[in-house]
Motif scaffolding. Structure first.
Motif, PDB file in Angstrom:
ATOM      1  N   SER A 108       0.833  -1.200   0.000  1.00  0.00           N
ATOM      2  CA  SER A 108       0.000   0.000   0.000  1.00  0.00           C
ATOM      3  C   SER A 108       0.870   1.254   0.000  1.00  0.00           C
ATOM      4  N   LEU A 109       0.408   2.302  -0.678  1.00  0.00           N
ATOM      5  CA  LEU A 109       1.118   3.575  -0.668  1.00  0.00           C
ATOM      6  C   LEU A 109       1.134   4.202   0.723  1.00  0.00           C
ATOM      7  N   SER A 110       0.247   3.741   1.599  1.00  0.00           N
ATOM      8  CA  SER A 110       0.154   4.283   2.954  1.00  0.00           C
ATOM      9  C   SER A 110       1.118   3.614   3.923  1.00  0.00           C
ATOM     10  N   TYR A 111       1.735   2.512   3.494  1.00  0.00           N
ATOM     11  CA  TYR A 111       2.637   1.805   4.403  1.00  0.00           C
ATOM     12  C   TYR A 111       3.886   2.649   4.639  1.00  0.00           C
ATOM     13  N   PRO A 112       4.319   2.814   5.898  1.00  0.00           N
ATOM     14  CA  PRO A 112       5.464   3.690   6.207  1.00  0.00           C
ATOM     15  C   PRO A 112       6.731   3.270   5.473  1.00  0.00           C
ATOM     16  N   LYS A 113       7.337   4.216   4.793  1.00  0.00           N
ATOM     17  CA  LYS A 113       8.526   3.930   3.990  1.00  0.00           C
ATOM     18  C   LYS A 113       9.699   3.479   4.857  1.00  0.00           C
ATOM     19  N   ARG A 114       9.774   3.995   6.075  1.00  0.00           N
ATOM     20  CA  ARG A 114      10.875   3.583   6.958  1.00  0.00           C
ATOM     21  C   ARG A 114      10.852   2.091   7.225  1.00  0.00           C
ATOM     22  N   LEU A 115       9.646   1.534   7.335  1.00  0.00           N
ATOM     23  CA  LEU A 115       9.526   0.118   7.672  1.00  0.00           C
ATOM     24  C   LEU A 115       9.811  -0.785   6.480  1.00  0.00           C
ATOM     25  N   LEU A 116       9.727  -0.244   5.284  1.00  0.00           N
ATOM     26  CA  LEU A 116       9.987  -1.039   4.086  1.00  0.00           C
ATOM     27  C   LEU A 116      11.477  -1.197   3.793  1.00  0.00           C
ATOM     28  N   LEU A 117      12.291  -0.424   4.479  1.00  0.00           N
ATOM     29  CA  LEU A 117      13.725  -0.445   4.203  1.00  0.00           C
ATOM     30  C   LEU A 117      14.402  -1.731   4.658  1.00  0.00           C
ATOM     31  N   TYR A 118      13.804  -2.396   5.665  1.00  0.00           N
ATOM     32  CA  TYR A 118      14.450  -3.564   6.259  1.00  0.00           C
ATOM     33  C   TYR A 118      13.466  -4.721   6.387  1.00  0.00           C
ATOM     34  N   ASN A 119      14.027  -5.919   6.389  1.00  0.00           N
ATOM     35  CA  ASN A 119      13.211  -7.104   6.607  1.00  0.00           C
ATOM     36  C   ASN A 119      12.562  -7.026   7.982  1.00  0.00           C
ATOM     37  N   GLU A 120      13.391  -6.876   9.025  1.00  0.00           N
ATOM     38  CA  GLU A 120      12.910  -6.671  10.393  1.00  0.00           C
ATOM     39  C   GLU A 120      13.831  -5.675  11.085  1.00  0.00           C
ATOM     40  N   ILE A 121      13.290  -5.036  12.121  1.00  0.00           N
ATOM     41  CA  ILE A 121      14.041  -4.060  12.900  1.00  0.00           C
ATOM     42  C   ILE A 121      13.949  -4.464  14.371  1.00  0.00           C
ATOM     43  N   TYR A 122      15.081  -4.500  15.041  1.00  0.00           N
ATOM     44  CA  TYR A 122      15.136  -4.879  16.460  1.00  0.00           C
ATOM     45  C   TYR A 122      15.630  -3.686  17.273  1.00  0.00           C
ATOM     46  N   ILE A 123      14.865  -3.341  18.307  1.00  0.00           N
ATOM     47  CA  ILE A 123      15.173  -2.171  19.120  1.00  0.00           C
ATOM     48  C   ILE A 123      15.091  -2.500  20.615  1.00  0.00           C
ATOM     49  N   GLY A 124      15.634  -1.587  21.402  1.00  0.00           N
ATOM     50  CA  GLY A 124      15.439  -1.579  22.850  1.00  0.00           C
ATOM     51  C   GLY A 124      14.850  -0.240  23.234  1.00  0.00           C
ATOM     52  N   HIS A 125      15.367   0.361  24.280  1.00  0.00           N
ATOM     53  CA  HIS A 125      15.128   1.750  24.667  1.00  0.00           C
ATOM     54  C   HIS A 125      13.785   2.023  25.339  1.00  0.00           C
TER      55      HIS A 125
END
Length: 243
Positions: free
Chosen positions: A168-185
């Motif tokens: 979808s054009l509405s899907y956040p572009k930042r999230l499409l850059l990577y397969n998965e993202i792992y965070i803490g914080h």
């Protein structure tokens, strides 16, 4: 087969880290990725760094830089005590470094200086302490402090309408850059959850070890996870980052 094992924020809880590593049963083929915030909270911040330096001589380790690590590094380097840092775990870290000699201090400075802001593996998974704001990824980030501070990536992923598909054009572009993202914080305890959380393709592994939660490790491929006991149980006479 190599496992990629990701560890959440430790915050000076060495005893919990040792217990967790024992439960994970790491072997020589495993890659260990630590998402930052090794210090500030429980009383063994210096000892956590000593332990991780020794561990990295035996295992493949990736050490991501967290915001508390930035504060601690500045103090070690310049003797600069940030007032906010002091009130949010810095005091216990300073106490843990009491009587450190110059040789050991240099080793610790080298360790802090060589932490990574983020890491991307061979499967295009991103590992970062907090997040990033650039639509072109962290390598294009203008404000590098976002790596250890930004929460907008997580908040966006967590609250996004699950009906929106990736094409979808509405899907956040930042999230499409990577397969998965792992965070803490951002402790999952903020949401009354004691285990890793997923929002879209973002996984939050900070389960509140610095507060009244547990320290967590997750296997990137299988999503099996392990946890220590509640970290406060190892330090019954301390408050950690709890107020």
């Amino acid at each position: 087969m190599m496992r990629t094992l990701v560890f959440g924020d430790i915050h000076g809880g060495l005893k919990a880290l040792i217990q967790l590593l024992d439960r994970v049963e790491i072997d020589e083929n495993d890659r260990l990725i630590f998402l930052g915030d090794y210090v500030d909270g429980w009383s063994e911040s210096r000892q956590v760094i000593d332990f991780l330096m020794e561990l990295s001589q035996k295992k493949e380790c990736v050490f991501i830089r967290g915001n508390h690590d930035v504060w601690c590094h500045e103090w070690l380097k310049n003797n600069d005590i940030n007032d906010i840092w002091f009130l949010h775990g810095g005091k216990s870290t300073i106490e843990s470094y009491h009587n450190i000699d110059s040789f050991e201090k240099e080793k610790h400075l080298h360790f802090f200086e060589n932490m990574q802001d983020y890491f991307v593996d061979e499967d295009n998974n991103l590992f970062i302490h907090a997040g990033f704001s650039s639509m072109h990824g962290p390598e294009k980030e203008h404000y590098t402090t976002n790596f250890s501070w930004d929460r907008t990536l997580w908040e966006m992923a967590l609250t996004m309408d699950k009906r929106i598909q990736k094409d979808s054009l509405s899907y956040p572009k930042r999230l499409l850059l990577y397969n998965e993202i792992y965070i803490g914080h951002t402790p999952t305890l903020h949401y009354n959850i004691e285990v890793p959380m997923q929002g879209c393709n973002v996984w939050n592994i900070d389960t509140g070890a610095g507060f009244y939660g547990k320290l967590t490790c997750i296997d990137v491929e299988s999503k099996e996870f392990w946890q220590s006991d509640v970290v406060q149980n190892f330090y019954p006479n301390e408050k950690g980052r709890n107020k």
